[in-house]
Design a protein around this motif. Structure first.
Motif, PDB file in Angstrom:
ATOM      1  N   THR A 126      19.339  -8.746  -5.853  1.00  0.00           N
ATOM      2  CA  THR A 126      18.113  -8.262  -5.222  1.00  0.00           C
ATOM      3  C   THR A 126      17.706  -9.175  -4.076  1.00  0.00           C
ATOM      4  OG1 THR A 126      17.433  -7.462  -7.391  1.00  0.00           O
ATOM      5  CG2 THR A 126      15.754  -7.510  -5.686  1.00  0.00           C
ATOM      6  N   THR A 155      14.958  -4.634  -1.444  1.00  0.00           N
ATOM      7  CA  THR A 155      16.302  -4.071  -1.325  1.00  0.00           C
ATOM      8  C   THR A 155      17.267  -4.850  -2.203  1.00  0.00           C
ATOM      9  OG1 THR A 155      16.882  -5.474   0.555  1.00  0.00           O
ATOM     10  CG2 THR A 155      15.906  -3.324   1.064  1.00  0.00           C
ATOM     11  N   SER A 198      21.486  -3.711   1.356  1.00  0.00           N
ATOM     12  CA  SER A 198      20.119  -3.293   1.686  1.00  0.00           C
ATOM     13  C   SER A 198      19.782  -1.904   1.149  1.00  0.00           C
ATOM     14  CB  SER A 198      19.898  -3.339   3.204  1.00  0.00           C
ATOM     15  OG  SER A 198      20.125  -4.643   3.695  1.00  0.00           O
ATOM     16  N   PRO A 203      17.453   0.435  -0.848  1.00  0.00           N
ATOM     17  CA  PRO A 203      16.037   0.322  -1.235  1.00  0.00           C
ATOM     18  C   PRO A 203      15.860   0.360  -2.747  1.00  0.00           C
ATOM     19  CG  PRO A 203      16.340   1.985   0.477  1.00  0.00           C
ATOM     20  CD  PRO A 203      17.707   1.619  -0.012  1.00  0.00           C
ATOM     21  N   THR A 204      14.930  -0.472  -3.262  1.00  0.00           N
ATOM     22  CA  THR A 204      14.638  -0.484  -4.700  1.00  0.00           C
ATOM     23  C   THR A 204      13.527   0.486  -5.066  1.00  0.00           C
ATOM     24  OG1 THR A 204      12.977  -2.228  -4.463  1.00  0.00           O
ATOM     25  CG2 THR A 204      15.268  -2.922  -4.889  1.00  0.00           C
TER      26      THR A 204
END
Length: 898
Positions: free
Chosen positions: A611, A646, A661, A663-664
């Protein structure tokens, strides 16, 4: 290499020298350090000098001096912490005290009970057997029973509560059982001894909860007119008295002069050899079924060390072949299993071993096995049927497996107390023992093998327990009020009056408590608030871990509820996590429901996730400060905004990024926590900006690649990483619970409502209190830059270290109090690393948790800053770099790097 006295080698399967001489393959002498620890004879006291005849007579052996000292302190009505080595007979202290209490109670026609609290269920049942055996030997009808989540419900539990003299359980159980303390009235009213075994394991968040559960238990015991003594048993730690007193809130006498015998010991620090990396068959991971032993070196090859996950099983194989019964410690269940396979493969693939079946009875051991299988392995070790075992740290604590000839550690376990606890498993009486540490290529391991004297230093890490965390205190106050009404008698005992009143008022407004301290405060919320306590999180919001629908329940990881901070960082949707050797993919995270949850399923993929994190500090308020030379160090509290926005998918084989990268979809996290921060003097800063002004990082974003301040900022960033990285060398902390921020403008991260005297304006909290505080990371960083641009004075530069848990853990305070020692370790780590890179490597200043992808970092600038801090260099040494005009004419940019 060392020389051994002939008498000391008698019957030794293999010495450290012999291991190095016989292990197949070329080794560089600089990769191996051999240390020797001399043995010590037993120091004893006749049992009859300390104990009454009916106890002294049946005891087969005299007491060790530390056992006698502890028992004499208990006879003086003192509380005791016994902090001695592994297998030194600490259990005997409280066992004999239980017997003394039992005999005295019988003489007066009364009853005496004891409550024994252990950290693991396996240890509980092991001790139940040994204590019952001891009391049988003494001819005493003392009943010892285990009462925990595995105990059969109904009549069996009722019988234990009503009849057992000694009950063994754990703190998760005590937290729950206190709700129904009236069922325990018989046992609690007669309780004369409370034992906390392996007390050094209670640190950080877990330690905070344990300290408050003890305080709740004390209230209930007092209600039943019981005032027990306390016995704590601990591994050797730096602050056993302070730590014990923090747990039990009572003065404690420390007994740490070890009277038990120990044979001489060879310590081998083993840095695996360098070989050419083959990215197509990288065997560093612990999920691979096979490994490749190709160690070809090519002129243009990338050189790296053989992973400890490969080298340690080879040593396990070799030592058992040499007839040394060996215990290999591994960091995960899967590695324990895989190490046995690799040990066997090494044995059969190498022509050195002419009889591959010799000494090859090696088994894995971990909590994933059934209790029957674990007990079988323990018995086979004790009786010599097994030649070796690859285990998780489940065998680190006092489970009875006899004594090994040798231990091997796959990686440094993180603290010296754990290191000594593990290697203490080897050694039979006065016979020489062998212990091998196989280093990983990471900060702590490389520091230890490059500074071997560190392990032999007398000072051991301090254990940290902080009872100042208000989020944890507030949870336990609700439970205490549910168990017994909280009134004025609790002011000053359970907590100071002001803190108690503030928390009562908060819960009263929330409808959870009713009443006042003068008349009694009772719980009025949903039933059983004890069930909302997670012993591993500080805030009330915790996420249950659930298995996806349709997945075999055998795959359930049985994880504790997760703190929100951990969910956002490590358990976001799409993350791949390793838990006890099994890979899991997180397929859903429910943030919005009253019962938030994480849903996962087993997987077996060729990547792991990492992360990316953006961090900034807001509204920090200094509560204490002190000078270190011309530097100023602060401790205080503030708000940390963290955005785990990300993540990357990183290939297990070779470490290349497969996707970047991603997105979370995480919300930002805002937490009030504890911080310490260091301000660098202007003169040092100006000189180092000039000294490193030519440093650039072409790939750096935001148009800052060539700014004149970048080299110096990289030095602050590297020093921050290293300081956090080495904190476990001085303190019992997990560096994953710490975060940091290096900045050129510390002042713009401070509370702007603090007046000239350093006091916060009372109408503002630590967050300014105006309701307009930025709620996302981009707005927060913009706020910091805006503040920096409006400052009338030149801001200080330096770095923050913060506790990554709501309310704090006490770690930032411990670092504040031990800053010079931590900084000295950090300086040694950076300066001694032989990577040769200005930007460092994973063994010195790179950190996989870095929110800025380890850019910029500058080892040279970091060493210069730390040398000035520690007084290694006089400030005059920087005179030549001071520019004629400030910063060479360049305006200072508000740079900050996590």
């Amino acid at each position: 290499m060392s020389e051994h006295h002939p008498d000391e080698q008698a019957n030794v399967p293999v010495t450290g020298d012999e291991l190095v001489d016989t292990f197949p393959g070329y080794r560089n002498d600089q990769d191996i350090s051999l240390l020797e620890r001399s043995g010590r004879p037993a120091k004893t006291v006749p049992s009859a000098d300390v104990l009454r005849p009916e106890l002294a007579g049946p005891l087969e052996h005299d007491l060790y001096t530390h056992q006698a000292d502890a028992l004499e302190a208990l006879a003086r009505d003192e509380n005791v912490c016994v902090a001695t080595s592994t297998s030194s007979g600490k259990t005997r202290v409280y066992a004999v005290q239980i017997a003394r209490n039992y005999l005295e109670a019988r003489a007066r026609g009364g009853e005496s009970t004891a409550y024994l609290l252990y950290p693991t269920k396996a240890l509980s049942r092991d001790q139940e057997r040994s204590l019952n055996d001891l009391f049988d030997e003494l001819g005493l009808e003392i009943t010892v029973r285990v009462y925990d989540g595995d105990t059969e419900r109904g009549q069996n539990r009722k019988q234990i509560r009503e009849e057992a003299d000694v009950i063994i359980t754990n703190f998760a159980g005590v937290n729950t059982y206190l709700h129904d303390h009236d069922r325990w009235a018989r046992f609690l009213s007669s309780c004369e001894l409370l034992v906390i075994d392996e007390s050094h394991t209670y640190t950080g968040v877990h330690g905070m909860h344990v300290a408050w559960i003890v305080r709740r238990l004390k209230r209930v015991l007092s209600y039943y007119d019981a005032d027990p003594q306390y016995v704590l048993t601990s591994a050797t730690i730096g602050n056993p008295g302070e730590h014990s007193a923090a747990l039990v809130d009572e003065p404690v006498t420390v007994v740490d002069e070890d009277g038990s015998p120990a044979g001489p010991r060879d310590l081998v620090l083993w840095n695996p050899p360098v070989r050419a990396r083959d990215d197509s068959t990288d065997d560093r991971d612990e999920w691979r079924k096979e490994d490749t032993d190709d160690e070809r070196e090519a002129e243009d090859a990338v050189l790296e060390r053989v992973p400890a996950t490969v080298e340690a099983p080879r040593l396990l194989s070799h030592l058992t072949y040499q007839d040394a019964q060996t215990l290999l410690f591994t960091p995960s269940r899967k590695l324990a299993e895989l190490s046995v396979k690799r040990a066997s493969k090494h044995r059969h693939d190498n022509h050195y071993y002419t009889n591959p079946d010799r000494g090859s009875a090696i088994e894995p051991y971990h909590a994933g096995h059934s209790r029957k299988k674990r007990h079988g392995t323990e018995h086979q070790l004790k009786t010599g049927i097994l030649d070796g075992v690859a285990s998780t740290n489940a065998l680190e604590l006092g489970i009875d497996i006899g004594a090994m000839d040798a231990t091997v550690q796959l990686g440094y376990p993180g603290q010296r107390q754990s290191f000594w606890q593990q290697i203490g498993r080897a050694g039979r009486g006065a016979k020489r023992a062998l212990s091998v540490l196989v280093a990983e290529h990471r900060t702590l391991d490389q520091y230890v093998v490059n500074n071997p004297d560190y392990l032999l230093e007398n000072d051991v890490e301090d254990a940290v327990v902080d009872i100042d965390n208000d989020a944890v205190f507030a949870q336990h106050l609700r439970c205490a009020a549910d168990e017994l009404a909280v009134d004025e008698s609790d002011a000053g005992g359970f907590a100071d009056r002001e803190r108690l009143e503030r928390a009562v008022e908060m819960w009263r407004r929330a409808g959870q408590l009713t009443g006042a301290l003068e008349t009694g405060v009772s719980y009025a919320g949903p039933p059983r608030p004890q069930q909302s306590i997670s012993l591993y999180a500080t805030a009330g919001e915790e996420y249950e871990v659930e298995l996806a629908d349709g997945v075999d329940r055998e795959a359930d990881p049985e994880m504790e509820p997760l703190a929100k901070e951990r969910v956002l960082r490590d358990f976001h949707e799409g993350a791949v996590r390793l838990h006890q050797g099994q890979q899991y993919e997180i397929i859903d995270v429910d943030h919005g429901s009253p019962r938030p949850s994480v849903t996962l399923r087993p997987t077996n993929v060729e990547y792991y996730t990492r992360t990316r994190t953006d961090v900034t500090v807001l509204d920090a308020v200094s509560e204490e400060s002190r000078d270190i030379g011309d530097f100023t160090l602060h401790f205080g509290s503030g708000r940390v905004l963290v955005y785990h926005g990300t993540y990357d998918k990183v290939a297990i084989h070779g470490g290349k990024k497969k996707e970047q990268s991603i997105p979370t979809e995480n919300p930002p996290l805002s937490m009030e926590t504890q911080l310490c921060w260091l301000e660098v003097p202007q003169t040092v800063e100006r000189a180092l900006i000039e000294k490193y002004r030519s440093h650039s990082v072409p790939e750096l974003e935001d148009g800052l690649a060539g700014t004149a301040h970048l080299g110096y900022a990289g030095g602050l960033h590297a020093a921050e990483h290293a300081t956090i990285g080495v904190a476990p060398l001085e303190l019992m902390v997990d560096k994953r619970d710490l975060g940091g921020l290096a900045t050129l403008t510390i002042d713009s991260h401070l509370d702007q409502e603090v007046d000239a005297n350093g006091d916060a304006d009372p109408q503002f909290g630590a967050s300014g209190g105006d309701g307009d505080a930025p709620q996302n990371i981009a707005a927060a960083e913009a706020t910091v830059r805006e503040i920096a641009g409006g400052l009338e004075r030149t801001p200080a530069s330096g770095w923050f270290i913060y506790d990554g848990i709501e309310g704090g853990l006490g770690f930032a305070r411990a670092i504040y109090e031990n800053y010079e020692a931590v900084a000295t370790r950090a300086r040694e780590l950076i300066a001694d690393c032989d990577c040769g890179n200005a930007g460092g490597c994973p063994a010195c200043v790179m950190d996989e948790q870095c929110g800025n992808d380890n850019q910029p970092l500058h080892r040279g600038a970091a060493v210069d800053v730390l040398d000035q801090l520690l007084g290694n260099e006089d400030v005059d040494a920087l005179e030549e770099y001071l520019p004629d005009e400030e910063y060479g004419g360049d305006r200072r940019p508000p740079l900050f790097y996590a």
